[in-house]
Design an enzyme around this catalytic site. Structure first.
Site, mmCIF file in Angstrom:
data_model
loop_
_atom_site.group_PDB
_atom_site.id
_atom_site.type_symbol
_atom_site.label_atom_id
_atom_site.label_comp_id
_atom_site.label_asym_id
_atom_site.label_seq_id
_atom_site.Cartn_x
_atom_site.Cartn_y
_atom_site.Cartn_z
ATOM 1 C CB CYS A 158 -1.176 -0.146 1.250
ATOM 2 S SG CYS A 158 -0.369 -0.430 3.025
ATOM 3 C CG HIS A 210 -4.194 0.062 3.881
ATOM 4 N ND1 HIS A 210 -3.469 -1.117 2.909
ATOM 5 C CD2 HIS A 210 -5.132 0.463 3.384
ATOM 6 C CE1 HIS A 210 -4.506 -1.533 1.702
ATOM 7 N NE2 HIS A 210 -5.377 -0.084 2.026
ATOM 8 C CG HIS A 222 -6.729 0.924 -1.073
ATOM 9 N ND1 HIS A 222 -7.118 -0.721 -0.083
ATOM 10 C CD2 HIS A 222 -8.311 0.610 -2.041
ATOM 11 C CE1 HIS A 222 -7.677 -0.630 0.185
ATOM 12 N NE2 HIS A 222 -9.043 -0.725 -1.354
#
Length: 256
Positions: A158, A210, A222
């Protein structure tokens, strides 16, 4: 202190000096670094771009002079803009390079590492782009598989995704999500966000784990299983395939 540069396509950067250790990051072609420690097989390095540290196999980089290291830090940065391309040396040997690879000492389609010259004629990214370019660049990575520690079109995590996208547009992000969350200005509400802003998400312990790039109409791109587009609301990320929330929203930051 010695210095080094990556002369291979994509090299693993490991947590410990052993081949079975976790890959925490990758070093792509043209990245230069400090060599902090060196043993018979392994070197502990610190990347010049984001100060990230880890261990790299001694066979997978070249040492460079203090002068070249300083010049690389000072020169205008040029990066490969093709998802995957190749460079050729004077003996016509091919080396593949991924999107985001550094093109050291780039001039007239030539790059140099020590005494080796390479020819590259692909797309070059070397400008500070507008915020709209963040989303356009992010789309290039759609469906790239998730890979812990990865930052290439063959596998990406990510924060590797957000860092690489921003880098190609001329902006510097730190490597991990928790570090990137220290950059930029906080936005109070999703409604204040613009395409290109970053959204960060935490786990049950409250640790940021994240990050994704906000798009228009409350969407987010993402890396989760693959680089994908999902919905973003005040709770977090709503997976459009499973119809459930997967990540809890912590904070939204604006860097541009």
């Amino acid at each position: 202190m010695p210095f080094g540069i990556c002369n291979l396509s994509i090299v693993p950067l490991r947590l410990e000096p052993t081949d079975i250790s976790e890959m925490v990051n990758q070093v792509v072609f043209g990245e230069h670094f400090d060599v902090l420690e060196k043993t018979k097989k392994w070197s502990k390095i610190r990347l010049a771009f984001d100060n990230y540290e880890g261990y790299i196999d001694n066979k997978q980089y070249e040492e460079i002079s203090d002068e070249d290291y300083t010049l690389l830090c000072q020169e205008k940065k040029h990066f490969s803009g093709e998802l995957i391309d190749f460079i050729t040396d004077d003996n016509h040997n091919l080396t593949t390079i991924p999107m985001g690879a550094r093109l050291p000492f780039f001039n007239n389609n030539k790059i140099n590492i020590n005494t080796t010259s390479y020819f590259y004629e692909g797309k070059v990214c070397n400008k500070l782009l507008t915020k709209s370019a963040i989303i356009e660049t992010a789309f290039l990575f759609l469906n790239v598989p998730y890979l812990w520690g990865g930052k290439s079109p063959f596998g990406i995590d990510c924060s590797g995704f957000t860092q690489t996208v921003y880098k190609l547009c001329g902006y510097n992000l730190l490597r991990d999500a928790k570090e990137q969350a220290t950059q930029g200005d906080v936005l109070s509400f999703i409604e204040e966000s613009e395409p290109g802003d970053l959204a960060f998400f935490d786990n049950e312990e409250g640790l940021i784990t994240h990050v994704g790039i906000i798009m228009k109409d409350y969407n987010i791109i993402h890396a989760h299983g693959k680089v994908r587009i999902d919905k973003l609301d005040h709770s977090g990320i709503y997976n459009v395939d499973t119809n459930q929330h997967t990540h809890k929203l912590r904070v939204i930051k604006r860097l541009i």
